[in-house]
Every structure is written in C-alpha cells, then in structure tokens.
Write a protein that holds these residues in place. Structure first.
Motif, PDB file in Angstrom:
ATOM      1  N   TYR A 184     -20.861  10.541 -18.258  1.00 19.58           N
ATOM      2  CA  TYR A 184     -19.746   9.600 -18.252  1.00 19.58           C
ATOM      3  C   TYR A 184     -19.954   8.414 -17.314  1.00 19.58           C
ATOM      4  O   TYR A 184     -19.431   7.334 -17.544  1.00 19.58           O
ATOM      5  CB  TYR A 184     -18.446  10.353 -17.904  1.00 19.58           C
ATOM      6  CG  TYR A 184     -18.387  11.739 -18.497  1.00 19.58           C
ATOM      7  CD1 TYR A 184     -18.534  11.930 -19.862  1.00 19.58           C
ATOM      8  CD2 TYR A 184     -18.239  12.869 -17.683  1.00 19.58           C
ATOM      9  CE1 TYR A 184     -18.504  13.205 -20.411  1.00 19.58           C
ATOM     10  CE2 TYR A 184     -18.207  14.141 -18.230  1.00 19.58           C
ATOM     11  CZ  TYR A 184     -18.336  14.299 -19.591  1.00 19.58           C
ATOM     12  OH  TYR A 184     -18.328  15.549 -20.139  1.00 19.58           O
ATOM     13  N   ASN A 185     -20.708   8.621 -16.241  1.00 18.70           N
ATOM     14  CA  ASN A 185     -21.010   7.528 -15.306  1.00 18.70           C
ATOM     15  C   ASN A 185     -19.749   6.836 -14.778  1.00 18.70           C
ATOM     16  O   ASN A 185     -19.724   5.615 -14.614  1.00 18.70           O
ATOM     17  CB  ASN A 185     -21.930   6.490 -15.977  1.00 18.70           C
ATOM     18  CG  ASN A 185     -23.258   7.078 -16.408  1.00 18.70           C
ATOM     19  OD1 ASN A 185     -23.866   7.847 -15.676  1.00 18.70           O
ATOM     20  ND2 ASN A 185     -23.698   6.739 -17.606  1.00 18.70           N
ATOM     21  N   ASN A 242     -11.157   2.731 -13.359  1.00 18.43           N
ATOM     22  CA  ASN A 242     -12.464   2.796 -14.018  1.00 18.43           C
ATOM     23  C   ASN A 242     -12.474   1.954 -15.287  1.00 18.43           C
ATOM     24  O   ASN A 242     -13.472   1.298 -15.597  1.00 18.43           O
ATOM     25  CB  ASN A 242     -12.822   4.248 -14.350  1.00 18.43           C
ATOM     26  CG  ASN A 242     -13.716   4.898 -13.305  1.00 18.43           C
ATOM     27  OD1 ASN A 242     -14.912   4.647 -13.250  1.00 18.43           O
ATOM     28  ND2 ASN A 242     -13.109   5.723 -12.463  1.00 18.43           N
ATOM     29  N   ALA A 289     -14.486   7.151 -20.335  1.00 18.58           N
ATOM     30  CA  ALA A 289     -15.702   6.369 -20.583  1.00 18.58           C
ATOM     31  C   ALA A 289     -15.579   5.559 -21.871  1.00 18.58           C
ATOM     32  O   ALA A 289     -16.029   4.406 -21.941  1.00 18.58           O
ATOM     33  CB  ALA A 289     -16.907   7.305 -20.645  1.00 18.58           C
TER      34      ALA A 289
END
Length: 235
Positions: free
Chosen positions: A96-97, A107, A150
């Motif tokens: 997912y980073n 995010n 994500a």
C-alpha cells in the motif's frame, strides 16, 4: 477511425547485454478504449510488471510507441513524464505504501494537491467505505481498508488511467472480491480506464478485455463477451 485511448505499437524492452541479454517485451501491440477494464495475465517473468511500468512512465522503452490520450509518452522528456504521471495516471501497488504518520484522509489528500481537478474528498471517502475511518492512521485499519486508501490516493487526482499491479495479491479471498468490486464501481462511476495485472486467472471474467503475456509476446488479446460482476467471481 478515432485512435484508442491507450494505443501501444511494437513495444520492445530488454535488460542486460551480451550473454546476459534478456528480451522482456518482444514487440507488443495493444489498443484499449476509454473506460475499459483490462486484465493482464501471465506467469512470473512474462513481462507484466515491466509492461505496466512502461505505460506508467516509470521505465523507458527500447523502441515502439505508447500513446495515451493522444500523447506518445515513449518520446517525452523527464519533465513531461512527471506531468503525465501527475495529470493522467493513478497507480495502485500490491503493497500500500501509505505514509504511517498521516491519517487515511491525509494520505489521500497528499495526491489531491497534485491535481488541478481533484475529486471531492467526502464523496470519494464515502464511495471507498472509508469516511468513518478518515481520521485513523494506517496501523489502525485492516489490510483491505489500507488498499482502499491506496486506491483513493490514486483516484483523487481524477486520472484517466488507473494501473493496478497485483492489487489483491496481499489480501484474503473476501477482501480481494471487495477490492475488485470497488474497482468495478470506480470504473462505472468515474469512467477511468483500468489495467489490472494479476496472477489470478479468475479475475479475467470481470474485464472487458483480457491480455495474456507469455515470454515477452502477447499470447492473448480478447474481448470478454460476458462480463461477470466482481462479486460473482470464484477461485
């Protein structure tokens, strides 16, 4: 005849030299229409991720053209490639980073600032099933919710093209189907063209177009006459 939204011609890529030379892509031709869901299949080492990275402007081609929405990105200088990735592209990876010190909403907002025409945050969070979790940090939500975050980060830019590299590879069966259903809804709601790279052959049944790479050549390029809803997939 109008040009396809994604039009790839004679795409070639190799790594190494001499005896270590490895031909990864050996002259790929692919055309996708705007709004199609495409599933790209193939065994490990067949060139799937390389293909995706080249369409994403992350790796250069040896030769050939990659025309996205009328622009041949294979000939763009680095600065223009950055603009292409910013304006036209969303990328979803298997891992997912996410930024651990940012909330779910933060995010996603990081990428919203990259776009001149981002999607509205509240409706996007609601469509992702994350509105109630928007103030939580990544470690406070499940793997499936992290993947939804994500996807939201990729979508908030309002991209024309969404590239997904093994997006369900780290997820269990139930969560995988939920993520695939979300992509189906994203395609219907926002009209973006989606390319999903996967090892899971069952996912082909939800796609409008099925591609299969084998030894660097396109072994299959077929239109799916009977598209199944993601929640009806079984494996």
């Amino acid at each position: 005849m109008a040009q396809a939204y994604l039009d790839i011609r004679n795409l070639k890529k190799h790594y190494g030299e001499g005896e270590a030379l490895l031909q990864v892509l050996r002259g790929i031709d692919v055309q996708l229409e705007r709004g199609e869901i495409c599933v790209l299949l193939g065994p490990s080492g067949s060139g799937k991720s390389t293909f995706l990275n080249m369409v994403g402007g992350l790796e250069p081609a040896d030769s050939g053209s990659i025309v996205v929405n009328g622009t041949n990105i294979a000939t763009l200088p680095d600065k223009k490639l950055v603009e292409y990735r910013r304006k036209e592209l969303g990328f979803v990876f298997q891992f997912y980073n996410l930024v651990p010190d940012l909330t779910v909403q933060e995010n996603i907002e990081v990428c919203a600032y990259l776009s001149k025409n981002p999607l509205p945050m509240k409706p996007l969070l609601e469509s992702l099933g994350l509105y109630e979790h928007r103030h939580k940090f990544p470690h406070q939500i499940s793997g499936g919710q992290q993947q939804r975050c994500a996807i939201g980060r990729a979508l908030v830019k309002n991209p024309g093209l969404l590239l997904c590299d093994e997006p369900t590879g780290a997820l269990d069966y139930k969560t995988s189907k939920e993520i695939l259903q979300l992509m189906e809804e994203v395609n219907q709601q926002y009209g973006c063209t989606i390319v999903i790279v996967t090892h899971n052959d069952a996912i082909r049944h939800m796609a409008h177009r099925v591609l299969r790479l084998r030894d660097g050549v396109m072994a299959e390029d077929s239109v799916n006459e009977h598209v199944l809803p993601a929640m009806q997939l079984e494996w």
